[in-house]
Design an enzyme around this catalytic site. Sequence first.
Site, short mmCIF file in Angstrom:
data_model
loop_
_atom_site.label_atom_id
_atom_site.label_comp_id
_atom_site.label_asym_id
_atom_site.label_seq_id
_atom_site.Cartn_x
_atom_site.Cartn_y
_atom_site.Cartn_z
N LYS A 19 34.04 -17.77 -15.88
CA LYS A 19 35.44 -18.02 -16.25
C LYS A 19 35.59 -18.34 -17.73
O LYS A 19 36.22 -19.34 -18.12
CB LYS A 19 36.04 -19.14 -15.41
CG LYS A 19 36.14 -18.76 -13.94
CD LYS A 19 37.10 -19.61 -13.18
CE LYS A 19 37.11 -19.29 -11.71
NZ LYS A 19 35.82 -19.49 -11.02
O1 LIG Z 1 36.80 -16.84 -9.88
C1 LIG Z 1 36.48 -17.37 -8.80
O2 LIG Z 1 35.50 -16.98 -8.17
C2 LIG Z 1 37.39 -18.36 -8.20
C3 LIG Z 1 38.73 -18.20 -8.50
C4 LIG Z 1 39.68 -18.92 -7.75
O3 LIG Z 1 40.88 -18.71 -7.89
N1 LIG Z 1 39.24 -19.82 -6.83
C5 LIG Z 1 37.90 -20.03 -6.58
O4 LIG Z 1 37.59 -20.82 -5.68
N2 LIG Z 1 36.97 -19.36 -7.33
C6 LIG Z 1 35.53 -19.67 -7.16
O5 LIG Z 1 35.11 -19.20 -5.88
C7 LIG Z 1 34.19 -20.12 -5.28
C8 LIG Z 1 34.79 -20.64 -4.00
O6 LIG Z 1 33.87 -21.40 -3.30
P1 LIG Z 1 34.10 -21.90 -1.80
O7 LIG Z 1 35.40 -22.63 -1.77
O8 LIG Z 1 32.92 -22.78 -1.55
O9 LIG Z 1 34.09 -20.66 -0.91
C9 LIG Z 1 33.91 -21.18 -6.33
O10 LIG Z 1 32.77 -20.79 -7.07
C10 LIG Z 1 35.14 -21.14 -7.22
O11 LIG Z 1 34.84 -21.52 -8.55
#
Ligand SMILES: O=C(O)c1cc(=O)[nH]c(=O)n1[C@@H]1O[C@H](COP(=O)(O)O)[C@@H](O)[C@H]1O
Length: 288
Positions: free
Chosen positions: A98
């Site tokens: 990011k």
């Molecule tokens: O860019 C991302 O991957 C991301 C964008 C977003 O809007 N929301 C989001 O949760 N993420 C990332 O996606 C992953 C979600 O993780 P979990 O919630 O454990 O499935 C994390 O690494 C967040 O940083």
Amino acid sequence: MTLEPFGVRLRRAMDQRGPLCVGIDPHASLLADWGLSDDIDGLERFTRTVVEALADRVAVLKPQSAFFERFGSRGIAVLEQAVADSREAGALVLMDAKRGDIGSTMAAYAATYLDPASPLFSDAVTVSPYLGYGSLRPALDLARESGTGVFVLALTSNPEGAEVQHAVRADGASVAATMLDHLRAENADAAPMGSFGAVVGATLGGSLGAARAELDINGPLLAPGIGAQGATAADLPEVFGAAVHDVVPNVSRGVLRHGPDTAALRSSAERFADEVREAVSAVDPAAG
Ligand SMILES: O=C(O)c1cc(=O)[nH]c(=O)n1[C@@H]1O[C@H](COP(=O)(O)O)[C@@H](O)[C@H]1O
């Protein structure tokens, strides 16, 4: 060796392996749940286990850089190894970093993740466009040159994102819709799909507003939020409509919590992949 464009490689991987992206997010709490120490050895064992379990079967692995940076240079070394091993086993690596900065600094971030000579060279990287979409130009240009991809935050999965992303410009377009417009232009004429993706949370339900009509960017839509953040594969058709065929759903903790057992990690990823396949196949590609 020049890589084929990322969009071509991603579509092939989605067709062959199913469209799931599994995140490698070594939270301290997960290290503890796996019986590992919260140190570089624990980080290394956690990461190696996930890569060995999944890199030969899921389309995309998404290491979350923050969890590796937390351990300093030795954490970055673990990340480098994970990227190399995952790519070697056939997974595409989306580096979740990011990054976003003024253009001249953005060029250095681009070189870090998208220059084939870099030790952290990945198939794609996440970037933040909130210094202005144009500030991302060095990353977009290098991605085009190196056959890699860029995922731009458009409508993030967290509730706080709306105050920025739903803000409306003087011409009536929302900030998110503006990002999607830029990406559509970036992907023009690409087939079967462009290399420039948007991040759109799977958690957003029916709250996309007018931006939903803008999801046809001819590029991939990374959809985090399934599992720990409460969304399910069954939510995808409502959030994305016909664009669901370009969605790469991400699950991190929802899969990782099944470790350290390799078979359990694999069957969890398979279950999510099956649920996604079923949800996507129910949507007519021609529907609005
Ligand atoms: O860019 C991302 O991957 C991301 C964008 C977003 O809007 N929301 C989001 O949760 N993420 C990332 O996606 C992953 C979600 O993780 P979990 O919630 O454990 O499935 C994390 O690494 C967040 O940083």
